[in-house]
Design an enzyme around this catalytic site. Structure first.
Site, mmCIF file in Angstrom:
data_model
loop_
_atom_site.group_PDB
_atom_site.id
_atom_site.type_symbol
_atom_site.label_atom_id
_atom_site.label_comp_id
_atom_site.label_asym_id
_atom_site.label_seq_id
_atom_site.Cartn_x
_atom_site.Cartn_y
_atom_site.Cartn_z
ATOM 1 N N THR A 155 48.714 7.289 25.834
ATOM 2 C CA THR A 155 47.299 7.141 26.095
ATOM 3 C C THR A 155 46.365 6.862 25.172
ATOM 4 O OG1 THR A 155 47.539 7.865 28.254
ATOM 5 C CG2 THR A 155 45.465 7.452 27.631
ATOM 6 N N LYS A 189 43.062 3.017 27.591
ATOM 7 C CA LYS A 189 41.830 3.039 28.392
ATOM 8 C C LYS A 189 40.633 2.367 27.942
ATOM 9 C CE LYS A 189 43.442 6.518 31.208
ATOM 10 N NZ LYS A 189 43.430 6.227 32.637
ATOM 11 N N GLU A 206 45.775 -2.139 35.210
ATOM 12 C CA GLU A 206 45.800 -1.016 36.444
ATOM 13 C C GLU A 206 44.565 -0.715 36.739
ATOM 14 O OE1 GLU A 206 46.914 3.527 36.757
ATOM 15 O OE2 GLU A 206 47.497 2.625 34.785
ATOM 16 N N ASP A 264 46.148 2.113 41.466
ATOM 17 C CA ASP A 264 46.200 3.468 41.247
ATOM 18 C C ASP A 264 45.333 4.065 42.167
ATOM 19 O OD1 ASP A 264 46.295 5.897 40.436
ATOM 20 O OD2 ASP A 264 45.509 5.582 38.491
ATOM 21 N N LYS A 269 51.730 8.743 42.049
ATOM 22 C CA LYS A 269 51.295 9.944 41.360
ATOM 23 C C LYS A 269 51.534 10.844 42.313
ATOM 24 C CE LYS A 269 47.873 8.413 38.140
ATOM 25 N NZ LYS A 269 46.301 8.266 37.825
ATOM 26 N N CYS A 279 50.473 10.448 36.338
ATOM 27 C CA CYS A 279 50.245 11.693 36.464
ATOM 28 C C CYS A 279 48.768 11.851 36.248
ATOM 29 C CB CYS A 279 51.113 12.554 35.478
ATOM 30 S SG CYS A 279 50.755 12.347 33.706
ATOM 31 N N ASP A 296 54.209 6.795 32.976
ATOM 32 C CA ASP A 296 52.885 7.418 32.107
ATOM 33 C C ASP A 296 52.739 8.826 32.319
ATOM 34 O OD1 ASP A 296 50.418 7.410 30.919
ATOM 35 O OD2 ASP A 296 49.490 6.762 32.741
#
Length: 329
Positions: A125, A150, A201, A224, A246, A274, A296
């Site tokens: 990330t 991000k 995402e 997500d 997740k 996660c 991820d």
């Protein structure tokens, strides 16, 4: 055999701030569950998320409420009716899986009729920062096969370009964490396509993602925050091409497996993700990862100190925990 269930709050310091569109984390607060039967112990971890109205205190209270049922022998399928989806159920469910592996002398993989987890490419990330600093972070991780970028709604074009310039060969996931609106999603499509982004995402808030039903993206979009359990799939399948499973959202490996299989049956792409937590969370998620198009699971990589024997990242490849850590006799 009588069981004993205990739950506690564990806190892990991060090695550096984890900055996304809605928050900055410097610590990971988790709930650790232990279920003992004689000399055997099963462990599980959940990471309560304030985005879903969860707290450590509420999770511990919920687990205490179902402790008598679990100690009396309630199993994983019964647990689905005892607790709602979320971090509390995840911790208990994964502890039950771990305990069964130890009681039966068969690993979780063997119980599933599946291969044992193997090393797998997992995203590194790149958290929100200035484009220059994000480019520097990407350069340090450029050897990794998959990067997750991000962003928020302020400088996404410059941030993604900086990462791509620093890591020209890596696959890219771009994650705005619900910070974009429909107009920005549309405006960014040519940029995402030109920079060879593999996945976008959850760009818009879950509450307004109906705007995606008639949208035809140039880059696949993953759900997500919009996806938790199988009950969400009818709606999600009309709006997204990929789903992020997740265990803390689904409420455990049991529901996570049901969800992953149901998503595949609908022709949806699959991602395993996660929260920021320890390797005890990731050990169970590896059983979703092997089914996934995108993995991820770098949460533990952000910790200053992980649980002993946990997963290990080597150049963007995630190696499973040591034997006996979770899910093996």
């Amino acid at each position: 055999m009588h069981r004993t269930l205990t739950a506690r709050h564990d806190r892990f310091a991060l090695s550096r701030p984890f900055r996304i569109a809605r928050e900055v984390k410097t610590e990971a607060d988790t709930v650790t569950v232990s279920i003992r039967a004689g000399t055997l112990e099963g462990r599980g971890e959940g990471v309560p998320c304030s985005r879903y109205g969860e707290s450590v205190e509420d999770a511990l209270a919920a687990i205490e409420g179902i402790r008598p049922a679990v100690e009396a022998g309630a199993g994983r399928e019964e647990l689905l009716g005892l607790l709602p989806a979320g971090a509390a159920r995840n911790a208990v469910d994964c502890a039950l899986w771990d305990l069964e592996a130890r009681e039966t002398g068969r690993s979780v993989a063997a119980l599933l009729g599946a291969p044992e987890p193997e090393p797998i490419a997992s995203a590194r990330t790149i958290v929100i920062d200035t484009p220059m600093m994000m480019g520097c972070a990407a350069r340090r991780a450029a050897h990794a096969p998959l990067l997750k970028v991000k962003v928020d709604g302020r400088l996404p074009d410059a941030q993604i370009r900086a990462v791509r310039a620093a890591a020209p060969d890596a696959r890219l996931i771009v994650d705005p964490n619900e910070s974009w609106d429909a107009r920005l999603v549309e405006a960014m499509q040519p940029v995402l396509a030109a920079l060879k982004v593999d996945l976008l995402e959850q760009p818009v808030p879950a509450g307004i993602d109906a705007c995606l039903e008639t949208f035809r993206p140039l880059v696949p979009i993953a759900a997500d925050e919009s996806l938790h359990t199988r009950e969400d799939l009818d709606r999600v399948a009309r709006r997204y091409q990929v789903v992020n499973v997740k265990l803390d959202k689904a409420g455990g490996l049991t529901e996570g497996l049901h969800l992953a299989r149901a998503a595949r049956a609908r022709g949806l792409g699959l991602m395993s993700g996660c929260m920021v937590g320890s390797s005890l969370s990731i050990a169970a998620a590896l059983h979703i990862a092997r089914m996934s198009d995108f993995v991820d699971l770098d949460g533990p990589i952000w910790l200053a100190k992980d649980r002993p024997g946990g997963v290990e990242d080597r150049g963007g490849t995630l190696y499973p925990p040591l034997p006996g850590f979770w899910g093996t006799p």
